[in-house]
Design a protein around this motif. Structure first.
Motif, PDB file in Angstrom:
ATOM      1  N   ASP A   1       0.828  -1.209   0.000  1.00 14.03           N
ATOM      2  CA  ASP A   1       0.000   0.000   0.000  1.00 14.03           C
ATOM      3  C   ASP A   1       0.867   1.266   0.000  1.00 14.03           C
ATOM      4  O   ASP A   1       0.495   2.289  -0.564  1.00 14.03           O
ATOM      5  N   GLY A   2       2.054   1.191   0.624  1.00 14.77           N
ATOM      6  CA  GLY A   2       2.941   2.351   0.645  1.00 14.77           C
ATOM      7  C   GLY A   2       3.469   2.692  -0.735  1.00 14.77           C
ATOM      8  O   GLY A   2       3.467   3.857  -1.154  1.00 14.77           O
ATOM      9  N   GLU A   3       3.899   1.670  -1.467  1.00 15.37           N
ATOM     10  CA  GLU A   3       4.408   1.901  -2.814  1.00 15.37           C
ATOM     11  C   GLU A   3       3.308   2.418  -3.736  1.00 15.37           C
ATOM     12  O   GLU A   3       3.551   3.308  -4.569  1.00 15.37           O
ATOM     13  N   ILE A   4       2.105   1.885  -3.592  1.00 15.93           N
ATOM     14  CA  ILE A   4       0.988   2.351  -4.419  1.00 15.93           C
ATOM     15  C   ILE A   4       0.677   3.816  -4.110  1.00 15.93           C
ATOM     16  O   ILE A   4       0.406   4.617  -5.009  1.00 15.93           O
ATOM     17  N   ALA A   5       0.746   4.178  -2.836  1.00 17.33           N
ATOM     18  CA  ALA A   5       0.518   5.580  -2.453  1.00 17.33           C
ATOM     19  C   ALA A   5       1.535   6.492  -3.131  1.00 17.33           C
ATOM     20  O   ALA A   5       1.176   7.547  -3.688  1.00 17.33           O
ATOM     21  N   ILE A   6       2.800   6.098  -3.113  1.00 19.48           N
ATOM     22  CA  ILE A   6       3.839   6.916  -3.750  1.00 19.48           C
ATOM     23  C   ILE A   6       3.606   7.006  -5.257  1.00 19.48           C
ATOM     24  O   ILE A   6       3.723   8.080  -5.852  1.00 19.48           O
ATOM     25  N   MET A   7       3.243   5.886  -5.878  1.00 22.89           N
ATOM     26  CA  MET A   7       2.981   5.909  -7.325  1.00 22.89           C
ATOM     27  C   MET A   7       1.778   6.788  -7.656  1.00 22.89           C
ATOM     28  O   MET A   7       1.642   7.272  -8.771  1.00 22.89           O
ATOM     29  N   ASN A   8       0.907   7.005  -6.664  1.00 29.66           N
ATOM     30  CA  ASN A   8      -0.258   7.878  -6.849  1.00 29.66           C
ATOM     31  C   ASN A   8       0.024   9.318  -6.429  1.00 29.66           C
ATOM     32  O   ASN A   8      -0.895  10.131  -6.321  1.00 29.66           O
ATOM     33  N   GLY A   9       1.285   9.639  -6.166  1.00 27.27           N
ATOM     34  CA  GLY A   9       1.657  11.016  -5.857  1.00 27.27           C
ATOM     35  C   GLY A   9       1.554  11.401  -4.403  1.00 27.27           C
ATOM     36  O   GLY A   9       1.586  12.587  -4.065  1.00 27.27           O
ATOM     37  N   GLU A  10       1.472  10.423  -3.510  1.00 30.37           N
ATOM     38  CA  GLU A  10       1.315  10.692  -2.079  1.00 30.37           C
ATOM     39  C   GLU A  10       2.600  10.349  -1.327  1.00 30.37           C
ATOM     40  O   GLU A  10       3.417   9.554  -1.786  1.00 30.37           O
ATOM     41  N   SER A  11       2.749  10.939  -0.147  1.00 32.36           N
ATOM     42  CA  SER A  11       3.844  10.592   0.751  1.00 32.36           C
ATOM     43  C   SER A  11       3.351   9.566   1.766  1.00 32.36           C
ATOM     44  O   SER A  11       2.155   9.444   2.010  1.00 32.36           O
ATOM     45  N   ILE A  12       4.280   8.812   2.335  1.00 31.13           N
ATOM     46  CA  ILE A  12       3.961   7.893   3.418  1.00 31.13           C
ATOM     47  C   ILE A  12       4.858   8.258   4.603  1.00 31.13           C
ATOM     48  O   ILE A  12       5.808   9.028   4.442  1.00 31.13           O
ATOM     49  N   PRO A  13       4.581   7.751   5.796  1.00 34.08           N
ATOM     50  CA  PRO A  13       5.302   8.229   6.985  1.00 34.08           C
ATOM     51  C   PRO A  13       6.830   8.184   6.882  1.00 34.08           C
ATOM     52  O   PRO A  13       7.500   9.084   7.392  1.00 34.08           O
ATOM     53  N   PHE A  14       7.412   7.170   6.238  1.00 29.30           N
ATOM     54  CA  PHE A  14       8.872   7.088   6.220  1.00 29.30           C
ATOM     55  C   PHE A  14       9.478   7.356   4.835  1.00 29.30           C
ATOM     56  O   PHE A  14      10.662   7.136   4.628  1.00 29.30           O
TER      57      PHE A  14
END
Length: 210
Positions: A1-14
């Motif tokens: 889910d973290g990688e998908i968030a980044i691919m969608n232009g979002e940041s994740i906590p780390f």
């Protein structure tokens, strides 16, 4: 889910969003090279029995992630399951004993180099890599590792190519493993495996809080 968030232009906590990182991750989803295995979560796309309660509830919230994977993956590629590195903390019932025996045999008597965020291994009581012949550890930033990617890659390339390289660096691990593969290394993104093995050996409860 973290990688998908980044691919969608979002940041994740780390890991803060990075356009280059997002682009490389997205390209991996359609990389069809015989020796390079790309993983996606099996339970995102298929009904799976025996998930623990937390993961089962989480799986019901993933319509956006499923849509993303359907749009960006290829039916011509056989993907491996990302949960291979987090079986204990994914499933309620599983043949854990056989699974960990097989996983540990992949590491047994190997010379390995672990590249991980600073402090990531410090709290482990049961170290899965104790079965290895030799272990060398290279530390990298625990947060926003991709911002120092060139420095991390340069340090990794000082490793003897005969050693197995095990990477624990979130989204950055995927890029590092692929770049090392291109240079003739055997490299694995270990994901949560070392932490998961420790949790299994301690028989930690798999509650929402945990």
């Amino acid at each position: 889910d973290g990688e998908i968030a980044i691919m969608n232009g979002e940041s994740i906590p780390f890991q803060s969003y990075d356009e280059n990182l997002a682009g490389r991750l997205k390209a991996f989803l359609k990389t069809d090279k015989k020796e390079l295995k790309i993983g996606i979560p099996y339970y995102y796309m298929h009904p799976v029995k025996n998930l623990n309660d937390f993961v089962a509830k989480f799986a019901k919230t993933l319509s956006g992630q499923r849509k993303f994977l359907c749009e960006h993956c290829s039916k011509k590629i056989t993907y491996i399951d990302t949960a291979i590195t987090q079986v204990y903390q994914t499933y309620e019932k599983y043949d854990f004993k056989r699974y960990y025996e097989r996983m540990q045999n992949l590491l047994r008597d190997r010379d390995i180099t672990v590249i991980c965020g600073e402090g990531v291994l410090d709290k482990l009581e049961y170290k899965a890599y104790d079965v290895c012949k030799t272990v060398t550890i290279i530390t990298a930033p625990k947060k926003n590792a991709y911002a120092e990617y060139e420095k991390i890659l340069a340090a990794a390339l000082k490793t003897d190519p005969q050693r197995l390289v095990c990477v624990i660096l979130g989204p950055t691990a995927k890029v590092l493993v692929c770049d090392l593969h291109e240079r003739g290394y055997q490299a694995w993104d270990m994901g949560h495996y070392f932490k998961d093995y420790d949790a299994y050996m301690k028989k930690r409860p798999r509650t929402d809080e945990e």
